[in-house]
Design an enzyme around this catalytic site. Sequence first.
Site, short mmCIF file in Angstrom:
data_model
loop_
_atom_site.label_atom_id
_atom_site.label_comp_id
_atom_site.label_asym_id
_atom_site.label_seq_id
_atom_site.Cartn_x
_atom_site.Cartn_y
_atom_site.Cartn_z
N GLY A 67 15.85 -14.76 -16.34
CA GLY A 67 17.03 -15.63 -15.76
C GLY A 67 17.39 -15.59 -14.20
O GLY A 67 17.40 -16.83 -13.92
N THR A 137 15.96 -19.25 -21.86
CA THR A 137 15.24 -18.12 -21.42
C THR A 137 15.21 -17.24 -22.59
O THR A 137 14.45 -16.20 -22.57
CB THR A 137 15.77 -17.34 -20.20
N SER A 138 16.21 -17.25 -23.78
CA SER A 138 16.05 -16.47 -24.91
C SER A 138 16.29 -14.94 -24.66
O SER A 138 15.51 -14.17 -24.99
CB SER A 138 14.92 -16.78 -25.72
N LYS A 222 10.81 -14.22 -31.77
CA LYS A 222 10.00 -15.23 -30.82
C LYS A 222 9.44 -16.53 -31.55
O LYS A 222 9.54 -17.62 -31.23
CB LYS A 222 9.35 -14.49 -29.79
N PRO A 245 5.07 -16.03 -22.59
CA PRO A 245 4.70 -15.11 -21.63
C PRO A 245 4.20 -13.71 -21.96
O PRO A 245 4.52 -13.46 -23.20
CB PRO A 245 5.87 -14.69 -20.66
N LEU A 247 3.97 -9.45 -21.55
CA LEU A 247 5.00 -8.63 -21.15
C LEU A 247 5.52 -8.77 -19.75
O LEU A 247 4.70 -8.84 -18.74
CB LEU A 247 4.35 -6.99 -21.29
#
Length: 365
Positions: A67, A137-138, A222, A245, A247
């Site tokens: 974030g 952005t979870s 996710k 994405p 890692l």
Amino acid sequence: MGIARAQDEESERREFEDFRKTLVALAATERSKENDDFKGLTSSHIADLDLQLDKLVCVTSGVSFLGLALVNRLLLRGYSVRILVDNQEDVEKLREMQVSGEMMMACNNKISVVIAKQTEIQGLMEAFDGCRGVFHTSAFVDPSGISGYSKSMAEIEVKASENVMKACARTSSVRNCVLTSSLLACIWRDSSQHDLPLLVNHDSWSNEALCMEKKLWFALGKLKAEKVAWKIAEEMSLKLTTICPGLITGPQFSHRNPTATIAYLKGAQEMYAKGLLATVDVIRLAEAHVAVFEAMNKTAFGRYICFDRIIARDEEAEKLASEIGIPPNRICGNSLEFIPTHFELSNKKLINLMSRTIRNWHGQS
């Protein structure tokens, strides 16, 4: 002392609540005057006003590792950013980040903070009001700080994704939404299938039952959060893109993003053995978010896999383990136990978009 501190905290809480309500009220007032304001304006003036409005976006979990990088990238691109946080502690973190220089001090006038719970759709709508785009952005952490990422956290993430998407769809100012998913939502497929494609790209989806069987709660969270986001986007005509994405790495990433880092690496030995363990620098990931968002009214659509390195050799795995502070065998040990099927990861869709977008950025500078 305890009473005085409690009174101070209560005073600060009221202060930020008043600030949040003021932002919402101002946005509502501006919209109510919109037609009057536009009277007598030339098309060029209206275009300038639209451009200013287009530059206001909201970032959820703006104090997280990703974030913060995303907020800074947006500020560099000239956006005004409304940061959504859950509580007063996150507001204090933002203040500390500004003092420490982690957040761009020169753009303070383009940053605002709103406190809202991701469990409350109405509060989210108020937070998003006036924003043309939302970046979800979870970013979730384990409240107890010990389990990494539990099954219950996966359910919390799914519900939060559902609420954010509904709030976006119900907020008239919001045109586009970018959701941060994970590569883990793509790679955990049932290898027993004889016709399983060796190519893993944006069309690939993990198997929910397999994630449950292996207790891959981070991958499950996710996966389900992204699926519910797409379901709501289709039902409520919300323009959505998702980024998956690898890692997330970067300066002190294991210290600054410990929950997601450890949770991501559950099943690392199997990922490594199959050529599916990939990483991405947080700055590059933030750039990808902005590039996809800016292309959503033109060519961007659907899902995008994002990584800049595949961990393919033992020395690379050992270096990654050292950076995280875990034994190397947590990543590259016992890899011979797994079926020697080697898959190919592809982020070609994102690379093509990024190359076009970056050329445009350079052309504007």
